[in-house]
Structure formats: structure tokens, C-alpha cells
Design an enzyme around this catalytic site. Structure first.
Site, PDB file in Angstrom:
ATOM      1  N   LYS A 115     -73.932   1.368  35.661  1.00 12.15           N
ATOM      2  CA  LYS A 115     -72.653   0.792  36.098  1.00 12.15           C
ATOM      3  C   LYS A 115     -72.669   0.494  37.597  1.00 12.15           C
ATOM      4  CE  LYS A 115     -69.849   3.015  32.489  1.00 12.15           C
ATOM      5  NZ  LYS A 115     -70.842   3.899  31.883  1.00 12.15           N
ATOM      6  N   GLU A 199     -63.713   6.093  40.734  1.00 13.49           N
ATOM      7  CA  GLU A 199     -62.905   4.907  41.008  1.00 13.49           C
ATOM      8  C   GLU A 199     -61.438   5.193  40.738  1.00 13.49           C
ATOM      9  OE1 GLU A 199     -64.790   2.048  38.423  1.00 13.49           O
ATOM     10  OE2 GLU A 199     -63.415   2.482  36.771  1.00 13.49           O
ATOM     11  N   HIS A 234     -62.108   7.093  24.266  1.00 15.55           N
ATOM     12  CA  HIS A 234     -62.738   5.981  24.998  1.00 15.55           C
ATOM     13  C   HIS A 234     -63.634   5.115  24.109  1.00 15.55           C
ATOM     14  CE1 HIS A 234     -61.182   7.747  28.653  1.00 15.55           C
ATOM     15  NE2 HIS A 234     -61.780   8.875  28.391  1.00 15.55           N
ATOM     16  N   ARG A 291     -76.214  -6.629  24.681  1.00 15.51           N
ATOM     17  CA  ARG A 291     -76.583  -6.648  23.261  1.00 15.51           C
ATOM     18  C   ARG A 291     -75.460  -7.306  22.471  1.00 15.51           C
ATOM     19  NH1 ARG A 291     -72.862  -2.884  21.900  1.00 15.51           N
ATOM     20  NH2 ARG A 291     -72.561  -1.138  23.319  1.00 15.51           N
TER      21      ARG A 291
END
Length: 482
Positions: A115, A199, A234, A291
Site C-alpha cells: 500500500k 492514516e 472489512h 488481478r
């Protein structure tokens, strides 16, 4: 390409093979000892066992897969999703062995697999990102300093990979240390890499992703968005296309941003750029999945494109036969992931024998399925049985088709998430489009689902009793003498 090996199992292996065969190309299935009689094995033109039931001894053994491909004279390998689909080393070895990798290059997989590396790659492209830090850390003191700078609540995320692992929301400073330790531990356990980054936590986000395609001739296109905000832990459970909150202007901006992300890592093939959209319709780059996505069918239905066919054509070096201007959204599509899990018991996996397994059929109904009646649902792999997809002229029609399809889907022997899906599609928040990623937390509970199930059973019993009494009354009527 004359022969393609699908390095996967279950519904995605079958789904890929159907397109491969439609294109006049031979298919090869790989399987573990647990999947010897699985539908994808029976469907393929050829099949080869690559190891024991555990995925670490079979579907994650790139060396065995490549050896099988060479033994059977395979031209290309399609990885599906999961397992080795985002393993840059495997992609490289496939190519080194003279076999075509049906996916992006290893460089793109490596950059977007982290990330932080992904955020670094797209920095110069002026793509909005959530406020936070651009380095991986494991130091709690440093984390506290950063968190105080950007303000609580914050989100701690594992730098490596995804799937909701190593992710923690921290509302207050006093919880930071314990949540950091948990996130690091979980990331180390899942990925072998404990690095995390921090974040700003977006309070009421929607999870909206853009499907992209890029060929080897410098053309990168976006195929509009998918709304993936109905999640638990999530992980996505319901997806739809298009999203009810995107205006044409916002759709265009997000599509252009997704194309820039793909160009930032020289992307080739099919990929997905994920964004968070806040309550004010500001969007922020989240990550890129290198993908085919689980939820790709909803995009196929609204665009009329077969994404697996496009992947194969791109891998063969073909240029697109269409432009961005040729693409348009037609109708509305929904997808429910049907898991072998018990929604009454905290979505615990439910393994066992599929005593009864009948799929819904009819216009506007598609089931990407990997099981059949009489099969055992194994404990070794992801518990997804199938994906139930419906398509209508508009959202309301797609929802009604979905509810009808759920009611005609018959499963006995294990628990599934079908009742949970019914709960979602009947809920006013979903039907109105007024929901975010907290839908499950805000509206769902096992108790509510049990209450609904009991009430439906009571009504069904009353209807049956009423019909019985009517039938009895008819039987008691005396015959009329003439």
C-alpha cells in the site's frame, strides 16, 4: 494460445474455464486431493493433481503448478484470484519458463502489492489520498506523534496485502498502544510482515472501486465503478454496479484517476483501483488489486464485456477493439457472495455435506458456482460456495430478482449467508441507497435475523393451516342429490 491452465479452484476456476473453452482453447485444471471430484476438475479438458488438501501443499505450490503446465504443454496460466494471483515471484517464474502469464507484469504486482509503494507511485499524478504517513512503522512512540498530528480517529493498516488483516480503528490516544500491537501481530501472522502505516479514519465512507483494462499497445480504459460498501470484518459481501451515489461528473473524475493509477505502474491486463468516498463525495485512493476481482460479474453485466476474454486477448498481445467512448452503462447488477458460514453464529464457517444444493435459474439470474449436491464443503479453503448475481433494467428490478433468486436457492446440510443477503436486500437503508461501510455494524445482528426468520416461519405456518382448513371444509361438503 492453444491450452490454458487455471491455477485455482472452485467457482473462479470454473468461470475462467467457461470463457477459455468458448474461445476454442483447451483447459487444464489443477487440484488437491480434497478436490479430486470437484466440478472444475470434471469440467476441464485435462486435470492433474498437484498435492495434498492443504493449500500450502497444492494451490500455493508454484513449482508444482509450473511443472504440471510444462508436462501438459500449456501455453498460458490464468491465476484467478487469491492463492498465487498477486505473487510477483510466481508471475516471473511462469514467464521464465516460456509460459504466458495472464495478468499484469511482476513490477506492477510488486508496487501495488504494498500500500505504501502504491501511494508513492501515484504521488506525482495528483490523485487524492487520505491524510496520513507515507512510511511503514512499528514504533508506538512515532505512531503516537503522527496520530496527534493528523487527529483522531485514525486507522492503522498493514502495509502488505489486504483482506482486512492487520487493520485497526483507534478512536482515542489511550487505545493506540494496544491496537498497534494487535495490528502488528496480525500483520506478521497473516503476511510475515508486521509493518503498518497510519492514516486519518474517514468516518462514513463508501467503498467504490473502478475496473480498468490496459492492453500492450498503450491503451488504458476504465469500465466504470462497483459499489462495495456492504462489508463485514472489512471484507465485501454484497457488490453492485453502478453506484447510486456517483454523478456522471464524479464517475468521470474517478475513472480518469483510476487510469492514472494504472499508468503509474505500467499496468497491463485487468485490474481494480479502490477508493473511499466520504459523505461529501470527496474520493481518496485506497489501493489497487492486480488481478480479476471476485465481483467482476457485475461489471460484465452492465458493460456487456467478458473480462476473462479481455484478459486473454491482452495476454495474446491484441489491441482493444473498442474505445472509452464506446463504453456505456446499461442496466443494474447486484452480487451476493454465498459463503458456507452461519450468519446466526457470528459468521462461523459451516462445513459438511451438501445434502441438497439447487441453484436458482431464470432471466436476469447468473450463478458463478463451484459446488454440487452430495459434495463435502472442505475446511481447507475460503468458504465461498458461489456468487449469486442478478441483472435488471434498473436497481429496483435487480433487487427484486435477487430476492426471488435467494428464496429459490435450496441448500441443506450446512448454513449459508443467503439469509443475511435477504436481510440486506430487504433493508430500507440498502434499498434507499443511504448506507456506508458501517451497514453491518449499524443495522445487522443475529437476533434481528432470527426474529425475521421466526416471523416468516410463523406466517408460512398460518398460511398452510388456513389452506388445510379450507381443504377440510371442501371435503366435508355433502354431495348434492338430484
Amino acid at each position: 494460445m492453444k491450452k490454458i491452465l487455471v491455477a485455482n479452484r472452485g467457482e473462479i476456476a470454473l468461470r475462467v474455464m467457461k470463457t477459455v473453452q468458448k474461445m476454442g482453447i483447451k483447459t487444464v485444471a489443477v487440484f488437491s486431493t480434497a478436490d479430486r471430484n470437484a466440478p472444475h476438475v470434471k469440467f476441464a479438458d485435462e486435470a492433474i493433481c498437484i498435492g495434498e488438501a492443504s493449500s500450502t501443499e497444492s494451490y500455493l505450490r508454484g513449482d508444482k503448478i509450473i511443472a504440471a503446465a510444462k508436462q501438459l504443454g500449456v501455453d498460458g496460466i490464468h491465476p484467478g484470484y487469491g492463492f498465487l494471483s498477486e505473487n510477483a515471484g510466481f508471475a516471473e517464474k511462469v514467464e521464465q519458463n516460456g509460459i504466458t502469464w495472464i495478468g499484469p507484469g511482476s513490477k506492477a504486482i510488486t508496487i501495488m502489492g504494498s500500500k505504501l509503494a502504491a501511494k508513492d507511485a501515484v504521488k506525482e499524478y495528483d490523485i487524492p489520498m487520505v491524510p496520513g504517513i507515507d512510511e511503514a512503522i512499528t514504533d508506538t512512540v512515532k505512531a503516537r506523534k503522527i496520530a496527534n498530528e493528523i487527529g483522531y480517529p485514525i486507522l492503522i493498516k498493514a502495509s502488505a496485502y489486504g483482506g482486512g488483516k492487520g487493520m485497526r480503528i483507534v478512536e482515542k490516544e489511550k487505545d493506540l498502544e494496544s491496537q498497534m500491537k494487535r495490528a502488528i501481530s496480525e500483520a506478521e501472522s497473516a503476511f510475515g510482515d508486521g509493518a503498518v502505516f497510519i492514516e486519518k479514519y474517514i468516518g462514513s465512507p463508501r467503498h467504490v472501486e473502478i475496473q480498468i483494462l490496459a492492453d500492450t499497445h498503450g491503451n488504458t480504459l476504465h469500465l466504470f465503478e462497483r459499489e462495495c460498501s456492504i462489508q463485514r470484518r472489512h471484507q465485501k459481501v454484497v457488490e453492485e454496479a453502478p453506484s447510486v451515489v456517483l454523478t456522471e461528473e464524479l464517475r468521470k473524475k474517478m475513472g480518469e484517476a483510476a487510469v492514472k493509477v494504472a499508468e503509474a505502474c505500467d499496468y497491463v491486463g485487468a485490474g481494480t483501483v479502490e477508493f473511499l468516498v466520504d459523505e461529501n463525495n470527496n474520493f481518496y485512493f485506497l489501493e489497487m488489486n492486480t488481478r480479476l476481482q471476485v465481483e467482476h460479474p457485475v461489471t460484465e453485466l452492465i458493460t456487456g464485456l467478458d473480462l476473462v476474454e479481455q484478459q486473454i486477448r491482452i495476454a495474446r498481445g491484441e489491441a482493444f477493439s473498442f474505445t472509452q467512448e464506446d463504453l456505456e452503462i446499461k442496466g443494474h447488477a447486484l452480487e451476493l457472495r454465498v459463503y458456507a458460514e452461519d450468519p446466526i453464529d457470528d459468521f462461523m464457517p459451516s462445513v459438511g455435506l451438501l445434502k441438497k444444493y439447487k441453484l436458482p435459474e431464470g432471466p436476469g439470474v447468473r450463478v458463478d458456482n463451484g459446488f454440487e449436491e452430495g459434495m463435502e464443503v472442505p475446511i481447507y479453503y475460503d468458504p465461498m460456495l458461489a456468487k449469486l448475481i442478478t441483472y435488471g433494467a434498473n436497481r429496483e428490478e435487480a433487487i427484486q430478482l435477487m430476492l426471488k433468486a435467494i428464496s429459490s436457492y435450496e441448500v441443506e446440510g450446512i448454513s449459508t449467508t443467503l439469509p443475511f443477503g435477504k436481510f440486506v436486500f430487504e433493508h430500507e437503508a440498502f434499498r434507499s441507497g443511504n448506507f456506508d461501510t458501517h451497514f453491518v455494524k449499524n443495522y445487522y445482528s443475529a437476533e434481528k435475523l432470527q426474529e425475521e426468520t421466526c416471523e416468516e416461519a410463523r406466517i408460512a405456518a398460518m398460511i398452510a393451516l388456513s389452506q388445510y382448513l379450507k381443504d377440510q371444509k371442501k371435503l366435508r361438503l355433502p354431495s348434492v342429490k338430484h
